[in-house]
Design a protein around this motif. Structure first.
Motif, PDB file in Angstrom:
ATOM      1  N   ILE A  52      48.255  52.612  42.175  1.00  0.00           N
ATOM      2  CA  ILE A  52      48.440  52.120  43.546  1.00  0.00           C
ATOM      3  C   ILE A  52      48.823  53.269  44.479  1.00  0.00           C
ATOM      4  O   ILE A  52      48.201  53.471  45.523  1.00  0.00           O
ATOM      5  CB  ILE A  52      49.518  51.004  43.594  1.00  0.00           C
ATOM      6  N   ARG A 104      44.537  48.351  49.434  1.00  0.00           N
ATOM      7  CA  ARG A 104      44.407  49.312  48.327  1.00  0.00           C
ATOM      8  C   ARG A 104      42.967  49.788  48.283  1.00  0.00           C
ATOM      9  O   ARG A 104      42.046  48.965  48.342  1.00  0.00           O
ATOM     10  CB  ARG A 104      44.759  48.664  46.970  1.00  0.00           C
ATOM     11  N   GLY A 111      36.833  39.286  43.448  1.00  0.00           N
ATOM     12  CA  GLY A 111      38.285  39.158  43.273  1.00  0.00           C
ATOM     13  C   GLY A 111      39.054  40.450  43.477  1.00  0.00           C
ATOM     14  O   GLY A 111      40.253  40.504  43.261  1.00  0.00           O
ATOM     15  N   TYR A 113      39.452  43.466  46.405  1.00  0.00           N
ATOM     16  CA  TYR A 113      39.069  43.887  47.752  1.00  0.00           C
ATOM     17  C   TYR A 113      40.009  44.981  48.233  1.00  0.00           C
ATOM     18  O   TYR A 113      41.058  45.210  47.649  1.00  0.00           O
ATOM     19  CB  TYR A 113      39.116  42.684  48.707  1.00  0.00           C
ATOM     20  N   PHE A 116      43.298  42.757  50.885  1.00  0.00           N
ATOM     21  CA  PHE A 116      43.423  41.464  50.215  1.00  0.00           C
ATOM     22  C   PHE A 116      44.736  40.843  50.669  1.00  0.00           C
ATOM     23  O   PHE A 116      45.513  41.461  51.387  1.00  0.00           O
ATOM     24  CB  PHE A 116      43.362  41.634  48.698  1.00  0.00           C
ATOM     25  N   GLN A 118      48.280  38.602  49.892  1.00  0.00           N
ATOM     26  CA  GLN A 118      49.240  38.147  48.889  1.00  0.00           C
ATOM     27  C   GLN A 118      50.212  37.142  49.489  1.00  0.00           C
ATOM     28  O   GLN A 118      50.570  37.231  50.663  1.00  0.00           O
ATOM     29  CB  GLN A 118      50.045  39.331  48.336  1.00  0.00           C
ATOM     30  N   ARG A 249      52.529  45.777  33.627  1.00  0.00           N
ATOM     31  CA  ARG A 249      52.270  45.706  35.069  1.00  0.00           C
ATOM     32  C   ARG A 249      52.148  47.111  35.665  1.00  0.00           C
ATOM     33  O   ARG A 249      52.628  48.065  35.113  1.00  0.00           O
ATOM     34  CB  ARG A 249      53.329  44.890  35.807  1.00  0.00           C
ATOM     35  N   LEU A 251      53.275  48.699  38.297  1.00  0.00           N
ATOM     36  CA  LEU A 251      54.241  49.258  39.245  1.00  0.00           C
ATOM     37  C   LEU A 251      55.466  49.731  38.462  1.00  0.00           C
ATOM     38  O   LEU A 251      55.805  49.153  37.438  1.00  0.00           O
ATOM     39  CB  LEU A 251      54.656  48.202  40.289  1.00  0.00           C
ATOM     40  N   THR A 273      43.909  37.985  36.801  1.00  0.00           N
ATOM     41  CA  THR A 273      45.344  37.823  37.061  1.00  0.00           C
ATOM     42  C   THR A 273      45.524  37.270  38.477  1.00  0.00           C
ATOM     43  O   THR A 273      45.210  37.940  39.456  1.00  0.00           O
ATOM     44  CB  THR A 273      46.082  39.169  36.922  1.00  0.00           C
ATOM     45  N   GLY A 275      48.436  36.231  39.685  1.00  0.00           N
ATOM     46  CA  GLY A 275      49.731  36.615  40.241  1.00  0.00           C
ATOM     47  C   GLY A 275      50.592  37.259  39.178  1.00  0.00           C
ATOM     48  O   GLY A 275      50.325  37.127  37.988  1.00  0.00           O
ATOM     49  N   GLY A 276      51.602  37.954  39.649  1.00  0.00           N
ATOM     50  CA  GLY A 276      52.496  38.582  38.683  1.00  0.00           C
ATOM     51  C   GLY A 276      53.763  39.042  39.354  1.00  0.00           C
ATOM     52  O   GLY A 276      53.853  39.067  40.589  1.00  0.00           O
ATOM     53  N   ALA A 298      54.105  38.224  43.259  1.00  0.00           N
ATOM     54  CA  ALA A 298      53.067  38.109  44.296  1.00  0.00           C
ATOM     55  C   ALA A 298      51.830  37.474  43.682  1.00  0.00           C
ATOM     56  O   ALA A 298      51.450  37.789  42.557  1.00  0.00           O
ATOM     57  CB  ALA A 298      52.725  39.478  44.862  1.00  0.00           C
ATOM     58  N   MET A 299      51.249  36.542  44.452  1.00  0.00           N
ATOM     59  CA  MET A 299      49.994  35.909  44.015  1.00  0.00           C
ATOM     60  C   MET A 299      48.870  36.441  44.901  1.00  0.00           C
ATOM     61  O   MET A 299      49.081  36.671  46.091  1.00  0.00           O
ATOM     62  CB  MET A 299      50.034  34.398  44.243  1.00  0.00           C
ATOM     63  N   GLY A 300      47.700  36.588  44.317  1.00  0.00           N
ATOM     64  CA  GLY A 300      46.544  37.025  45.099  1.00  0.00           C
ATOM     65  C   GLY A 300      45.862  35.831  45.752  1.00  0.00           C
ATOM     66  O   GLY A 300      45.255  35.006  45.083  1.00  0.00           O
ATOM     67  N   ASP A 302      43.278  35.741  47.729  1.00  0.00           N
ATOM     68  CA  ASP A 302      41.806  35.786  47.604  1.00  0.00           C
ATOM     69  C   ASP A 302      41.356  35.102  46.308  1.00  0.00           C
ATOM     70  O   ASP A 302      40.365  34.381  46.284  1.00  0.00           O
ATOM     71  CB  ASP A 302      41.319  37.235  47.561  1.00  0.00           C
ATOM     72  N   ARG A 303      42.099  35.377  45.244  1.00  0.00           N
ATOM     73  CA  ARG A 303      41.702  34.833  43.932  1.00  0.00           C
ATOM     74  C   ARG A 303      41.990  33.346  43.849  1.00  0.00           C
ATOM     75  O   ARG A 303      41.222  32.584  43.258  1.00  0.00           O
ATOM     76  CB  ARG A 303      42.416  35.597  42.817  1.00  0.00           C
TER      77      ARG A 303
HETATM   78  P1  AMP Z   1      50.104  43.453  41.938  1.00  0.00           P
HETATM   79  O1  AMP Z   1      50.838  43.735  43.213  1.00  0.00           O
HETATM   80  O2  AMP Z   1      49.165  44.567  41.557  1.00  0.00           O
HETATM   81  O3  AMP Z   1      50.956  42.993  40.848  1.00  0.00           O
HETATM   82  O4  AMP Z   1      49.126  42.238  42.276  1.00  0.00           O
HETATM   83  C1  AMP Z   1      49.576  40.920  42.403  1.00  0.00           C
HETATM   84  C2  AMP Z   1      48.388  40.038  42.609  1.00  0.00           C
HETATM   85  O5  AMP Z   1      47.692  40.394  43.788  1.00  0.00           O
HETATM   86  C3  AMP Z   1      47.325  40.176  41.520  1.00  0.00           C
HETATM   87  O6  AMP Z   1      47.623  39.352  40.455  1.00  0.00           O
HETATM   88  C4  AMP Z   1      46.081  39.760  42.227  1.00  0.00           C
HETATM   89  O7  AMP Z   1      45.954  38.364  42.209  1.00  0.00           O
HETATM   90  C5  AMP Z   1      46.306  40.237  43.621  1.00  0.00           C
HETATM   91  N1  AMP Z   1      45.612  41.515  43.853  1.00  0.00           N
HETATM   92  C6  AMP Z   1      46.029  42.773  43.569  1.00  0.00           C
HETATM   93  N2  AMP Z   1      45.143  43.683  43.962  1.00  0.00           N
HETATM   94  C7  AMP Z   1      44.120  43.014  44.520  1.00  0.00           C
HETATM   95  C8  AMP Z   1      42.881  43.374  45.137  1.00  0.00           C
HETATM   96  N3  AMP Z   1      42.527  44.648  45.279  1.00  0.00           N
HETATM   97  N4  AMP Z   1      42.071  42.391  45.584  1.00  0.00           N
HETATM   98  C9  AMP Z   1      42.414  41.078  45.473  1.00  0.00           C
HETATM   99  N5  AMP Z   1      43.574  40.680  44.921  1.00  0.00           N
HETATM  100  C10 AMP Z   1      44.412  41.622  44.448  1.00  0.00           C
END
Ligand code: AMP
Length: 420
Positions: A52, A104, A111, A113, A116, A118, A249, A251, A273, A275-276, A298-300, A302-303
């Protein structure tokens, strides 16, 4: 980066609306932080060696020569706000949620982008497993409200500063023995931040990581007790989970609990994934703030929307009424009628271009309106009109003054009849 247009946006609004309502029930208040932050904030929290920060941030210098980055995630900005506003001096426990775009520089695919969205939440002030469990319960209830099934909660503990060094040492020893199989990035990460090798996207590195030491075997007594307590509480709440000792994860800031919600729907491909999150008890202090424990996720969005789309449910609300104009002289009266009905809470479509009645009726059909009312000189003079049901059936005579009342009753009758 994509455009989101009417037709799809209703799905987004549905998800956002449910989150606002449900998170509110759990006592979470909304925070909105700036889109750009000091680059150092992400370097110091998310970590320099993460993909990231190392590869995906949109970083630029502003006109004052400061390095800023578009936020790639929401936890660090929320923590910065928490520290800046000295929230810990105001209340012992704080529950915040946020929703909005993150950025990012990733490879685009289903899924995934570059801009995106959150929906995330953070709970500050409690180090107890009960807080972790409560948060997971909120996600489970959220997914339930969205009627999304086949999502599995994966759980792990990464230990803390007392037990992680022993695990690190073992991991480095193991990775050294497999050095030649690792990608160039991981050869470096092995020295700088070995945990990051475990979430490298390269399949060979993943295979090496999968056979490596198990972090759970290294947990110290307090971390083990915390993890056991969490699992017991999830059982009390009736929440199913699987323990996945390979999940770290992407981070750096996590200590103890980490979790991910993984969907098994093929529409998401490898972006499964949804969310996480996890616990980050040391991050606040690391950022120069108070020693406050925290857990977040955080949940995505878009997904989640992709999955909802697959479910075939629709959330668009068609107009209650289309007002058509029969003659030129009735144009103003039709405009005024539409205005009045909208003020009374109805969804009304009206073709401001006028045109032939035939073309207006075509448009009425296309709009999906439930009824059409044709307004002409006769209706204006008599004060009486007809509501023509677009799905077929007899027209309903109505006084122009009672249109809103009649349409509301029709809306109610449909709602009571349930979805068609
Ligand atoms: P993270 O912050 O990497 O733990 O991401 C948390 C959630 O954000 C993931 O589980 C995805 O659902 C969503 N997410 C992360 N990166 C992206 C991305 N580039 N495009 C769409 N969803 C994303």
């Amino acid at each position: 980066m994509r455009d989101l247009l009417p037709g799809e946006i209703e799905l987004w609004q549905h998800v956002e609306g449910l989150a606002r309502e449900l998170f509110g029930r759990f006592g979470y208040g909304e925070v909105r932080t700036p889109m750009a932050e000091d680059t150092g904030l992400f370097v110091r929290s998310v970590g320099e060696e993460t993909d990231i920060v190392g590869k995906e941030m949109y970083t630029f210098d502003d006109k004052g020569g400061r390095s800023l980055s578009l936020r790639p995630e929401g936890t660090a900005p929320a923590a910065r706000a928490y520290i800046e506003h000295a929230i810990n001096n105001k209340e012992p426990i704080t529950r915040w949620f946020y929703m909005g775009p993150m950025f990012r520089y990733e490879r685009m695919k289903t899924g995934r982008y570059r801009q995106f969205y959150q929906i995330g939440a953070e709970a500050y002030g409690s180090k107890e497993a009960a807080q972790d469990a409560e948060m997971m319960d909120m996600v489970v209830q959220f997914l339930g409200a969205l009627e999304l099934k086949d999502v599995t909660l994966n759980l792990n503990s990464l230990g803390d500063e007392a037990c992680r060094p022993a695990y690190h040492a073992k991991l480095v020893e193991y990775l050294q023995a497999h050095r030649e199989e690792l990608c160039e990035d991981c050869k470096r990460r092995m020295e700088t931040n070995p945990l990051r090798v475990l979430d490298c996207k390269n399949p060979t590195c993943q295979a090496v990581a999968a056979a490596g030491p198990n972090v759970l075997e290294f947990l110290c007594e307090p971390c083990r007790a915390h993890f056991d307590d969490l699992q017991r509480k999830l059982t009390v709440l009736g929440i199913k989970y699987v323990v996945n000792p390979r999940m770290v994860r992407g981070l750096d800031y996590y200590t103890r609990t980490v979790f991910e919600f993984i969907a098994s729907h093929p529409a998401l491909g490898t972006a499964s994934t949804v969310g996480g999150g996890g616990r980050y008890d040391k991050m606040m202090k690391g950022l120069g703030g108070p020693d406050v424990p925290a857990v977040g996720f955080a949940m995505g969005l878009d997904r989640l929307v992709l999955l909802l789309k697959e479910s075939g449910r629709t959330f668009t609300s068609p107009p209650d009424l289309f007002v058509a104009v029969a003659d030129e002289g009735s144009q103003d009266a039709a405009l005024a009628l539409a205005s009045r009905l909208r003020r009374e809470g109805l969804r009304v479509d009206f073709d401001t271009r006028g045109g032939s009645l035939k073309s207006q009726m075509k448009r009425a059909d296309k709009s999906g309106a439930r009824f059409t009312l044709v307004l002409g000189e006769a209706e204006r003079t008599s004060g009486q009109a007809k509501l023509k049901p677009m799905a077929g059936g007899d027209a309903i005579p109505v006084a122009l003054d009672d249109v809103a009342k009649t349409l509301r009753a029709a809306r109610l009758a449909t709602a009571q009849a349930g979805p068609t």
